[in-house]
Design an enzyme around this catalytic site. Structure first.
Site, PDB file in Angstrom:
ATOM      1  N   THR A  62       0.815  -1.210   0.000  1.00 34.86           N
ATOM      2  CA  THR A  62       0.000   0.000   0.000  1.00 34.86           C
ATOM      3  C   THR A  62       0.848   1.259   0.000  1.00 34.86           C
ATOM      4  OG1 THR A  62      -1.778  -1.139   1.186  1.00 34.86           O
ATOM      5  CG2 THR A  62      -1.762   1.257   1.311  1.00 34.86           C
ATOM      6  N   SER A 104       2.081  -8.441  -1.408  1.00 29.52           N
ATOM      7  CA  SER A 104       2.705  -9.111  -0.269  1.00 29.52           C
ATOM      8  C   SER A 104       1.966 -10.376   0.141  1.00 29.52           C
ATOM      9  CB  SER A 104       2.794  -8.153   0.928  1.00 29.52           C
ATOM     10  OG  SER A 104       1.511  -7.862   1.453  1.00 29.52           O
ATOM     11  N   THR A 135       1.513  -4.699   4.312  1.00 25.16           N
ATOM     12  CA  THR A 135       1.216  -5.047   5.702  1.00 25.16           C
ATOM     13  C   THR A 135       0.618  -6.439   5.878  1.00 25.16           C
ATOM     14  OG1 THR A 135      -0.977  -4.008   5.565  1.00 25.16           O
ATOM     15  CG2 THR A 135       0.860  -2.633   6.305  1.00 25.16           C
ATOM     16  N   ASP A 136       0.029  -7.013   4.829  1.00 26.31           N
ATOM     17  CA  ASP A 136      -0.653  -8.301   4.980  1.00 26.31           C
ATOM     18  C   ASP A 136       0.280  -9.390   5.507  1.00 26.31           C
ATOM     19  OD1 ASP A 136      -3.065  -7.292   4.212  1.00 26.31           O
ATOM     20  OD2 ASP A 136      -2.961  -8.005   2.152  1.00 26.31           O
TER      21      ASP A 136
END
Length: 230
Positions: A62, A104, A135-136
Site C-alpha cells: 500500500t 505481499s 502489511t498483509d
C-alpha cells in the site's frame, strides 16, 4: 463471468533482471465453465490460477501504491518514495533500490531468500537497512528474516502503511520516520516500525486491517516507542 485483460506479472531474478512470469494474458471464463491450465514448470500456471481466483493482483505494498482503475496499483519506486520524504535526506545519506514488486499476500520462500540475500550483500556498507513491505504479510517476513539473519549488529527495519504515501492522511511518513529513527538509534536486529512503535521481528502480529495501530507485540515489550517529547 470472469474476465482478465492484459495481465502481466514479473519478479526480479537473482541478477536483478525482471523475469516475466505472465505477459499480456487475456482470458474470459464463462459461468459454470471449467478451466484447465497446462504448461511447463515455471510457466506461470500457479500464478495464473491464483489470478483467476482473485488471490494475486498486479499490486504492491500500500505504501508504494496509487489509486488506479482497478484499485490500488504499485506505481511508486523506492526512489519515488523518497521524493515524498525529501527532508530525510537532510539528515541521512540514503541509497534506494527496488528488490521486489508484488502483492505481499503472494510472497513465498523464494522472495524471503531474495530479501535476505539483498540485506546481507549490502548491510556492511550502511548503518542499517529499511525495507518497505505490504502489511498483509509483513509480520511473517519479519519473523522469517529474524531467523535467517541472526546475530545482527545493525538494524534491519521493515515498515509500510495502511494508506498510500500520496494520500493526505497517510501514515506512511510517520512510519518511515520511525524506521529511520530506529536505524539512527542503532537498535540491532530485525524489527517492524509502525504507528510510532518498534516491534521485534519475531514478536510482531497484525491485529487490525483498518486502524493505523495495525501491529502489536506478542508476549514481549516494544523495542521502542516515539513520544511527543522525542
Amino acid at each position: 463471468m470472469l474476465e482478465i485483460k492484459h495481465l502481466s506479472y514479473q519478479v526480479e531474478g537473482e541478477s536483478g533482471e525482471e523475469l516475466g512470469i505472465l505477459n499480456d494474458v487475456s482470458l474470459t471464463v464463462a459461468d459454470h465453465q471449467f478451466v484447465v491450465i497446462t504448461g511447463p514448470n515455471g510457466g506461470g500456471k500457479t500464478t495464473l490460477a491464483k489470478a483467476i481466483m482473485g488471490l494475486v493482483r498486479p499490486t504492491g505494498g500500500t505504501i508504494a501504491s496509487r489509486r488506479g482503475d482497478q484499485g490500488l496499483e504499485p506505481q511508486i519506486s523506492a526512489r519515488g518514495l523518497l521524493e515524498y520524504m525529501s527532508d530525510l535526506r537532510a539528515h541521512y545519506h540514503i541509497d534506494a533500490r527496488d528488490i521486489l514488486n508484488l502483492d505481499s499476500s503472494n510472497i513465498q520462500a523464494e522472495e524471503w531468500q531474495t530479501i535476505a540475500r539483498a540485506v546481507m550483500e549490502n548491510l556492511d556498507a550502511y548503518d542499517g537497512i529499511v525495507i518497505t513491505h505490504g502489511t498483509d504479510t509483513m509480520a511473517y517476513t519479519a519473523s522469517v528474516l529474524s531467523y535467517m539473519l541472526q546475530n545482527l549488529t545493525k538494524p534491519v527495519v521493515l515498515t509500510g502503511s495502511q494508506m498510500p504515501i500520496d494520500n493526505l492522511l497517510t501514515d506512511a511518513r510517520n512510519n518511515l520516520y520511525t524506521a529511520f529513527s530506529a536505524v539512527d538509534c542503532r537498535i540491532p536486529g530485525v524489527s517492524i516500525a509502525f504507528d510510532h512503535k518498534l516491534i521485534r521481528g519475531c514478536r510482531a502480529v497484525k491485529v487490525r486491517t483498518m486502524g493505523f495501530e495495525a501491529f502489536e507485540s506478542v508476549n514481549a515489550p516494544y523495542l521502542g516507542e516515539v513520544f511527543a517529547n522525542g
